[in-house]
Design a protein around this motif. Structure first.
Motif, short mmCIF file in Angstrom:
data_model
loop_
_atom_site.label_atom_id
_atom_site.label_comp_id
_atom_site.label_asym_id
_atom_site.label_seq_id
_atom_site.Cartn_x
_atom_site.Cartn_y
_atom_site.Cartn_z
N SER A 85 4.88 0.00 2.94
CA SER A 85 6.09 0.82 2.92
C SER A 85 5.82 1.94 1.94
CB SER A 85 7.28 0.01 2.38
OG SER A 85 7.77 -0.84 3.36
N SER B 257 12.84 0.25 15.32
CA SER B 257 12.08 -0.96 14.99
C SER B 257 11.98 -1.88 16.21
CB SER B 257 12.72 -1.68 13.81
OG SER B 257 12.79 -0.83 12.68
N THR C 193 15.68 0.82 7.50
CA THR C 193 14.35 1.33 7.20
C THR C 193 14.47 2.55 6.29
OG1 THR C 193 13.75 0.64 9.44
CG2 THR C 193 12.14 1.98 8.28
N THR D 83 11.85 3.61 4.10
CA THR D 83 10.54 4.12 3.68
C THR D 83 9.71 4.37 4.93
OG1 THR D 83 9.91 1.80 3.53
CG2 THR D 83 10.52 2.89 1.48
N ASN E 180 7.10 3.08 7.06
CA ASN E 180 6.44 1.77 7.22
C ASN E 180 5.27 1.88 8.19
OD1 ASN E 180 8.31 0.64 5.47
ND2 ASN E 180 9.68 0.05 7.13
#
Ligand code: GTP
Ligand code: MG
Length: 193
Positions: free
Chosen positions: A11, A37, A59, A61, A63
């Motif tokens: 992340s 996701s 979410t 960051t 990833n």
């Protein structure tokens, strides 16, 4: 695409944390809670690799998920989440700009929209921004399982027109629930891998 390996790597909040091995990267952008996701999980047939949630803004960051020791999916924080403070939004903007504008291995962005609705102002801005940066895009219109068959065509055409999608960018109806559209998304992605 046969998935032999799928692994969460990091992340990242700053550039120094991005992976250094220069595999091609496919980013997933879209408004908060649209299903980014879920799309990753469906594409790689892992139920839970990318964290999904019914609460938007999960979410936060960048990833990075490494796939088949060959490329990365980069799950990007969702935009347009009203409850995020102005300060957080600015932070998001800076992080995204750095990533989209300077990242060499970034080959393509999957822009995820909701097939049930017209694109939001944020969706339009995001697509226009990608085109300004001349980044190839694949538009995935998700939650197709929630759109009646006879409404399909209308919704697809509306999405294309409102976003002003250029001919070289495919628009693919998709469902993380049924798996519809998965093979077409992979076929389009292969061009960049
Ligand atoms: P953030 O990371 O918070 O920005 O969200 P996200 O874009 O990653 O969305 P996520 O995949 O977490 O999905 C949000 C919600 O939408 C979850 O409740 C999912 O189960 C649901 N969802 C995602 N894709 C689909 C789909 O194709 N069909 C249906 N019916 N629901 C979906
Ligand atoms: Mg997410």
């Amino acid at each position: 695409m046969k998935i032999d390996q799928a692994k969460f790597i990091i992340s990242a909040v700053k550039e120094e944390q991005y992976p250094k091995n220069r595999f091609p990267e496919i980013a997933l952008a879209g408004r908060s809670n649209v299903g980014k996701s879920s799309l990753i999980n469906r594409l790689i047939q892992r139920r839970d690799l990318a964290r999904t949630s019914s609460k938007p803004g999960k979410t936060q960051t960048l990833n990075f998920y490494e796939i088949n020791e060959k490329f990365y999916f980069v799950d990007v924080p969702g935009y347009g989440y009203a409850k995020v403070s102005k300060q957080e939004r600015n932070k998001w903007g800076e992080m995204m700009e750095t990533y989209f504008e300077t990242r060499g291995p970034l080959k393509c962005i999957i822009l995820i929209t909701d097939l049930r609705h017209k694109p939001t102002e944020d969706d339009k801005q995001m697509y226009a921004y990608m085109k300004y940066l001349q980044l190839p895009a694949i538009i995935v219109a998700t939650k197709a399982d929630k759109v009646k068959r006879n409404q399909r065509k209308k919704h697809i055409e509306q999405m294309k027109t409102e976003l002003q999608v250029i001919d070289s960018d495919p628009l693919i109806p998709f469902s993380a629930v049924t798996g519809e559209g998965k093979d077409i998304v992979w076929r389009e992605l292969k061009r960049f891998l």
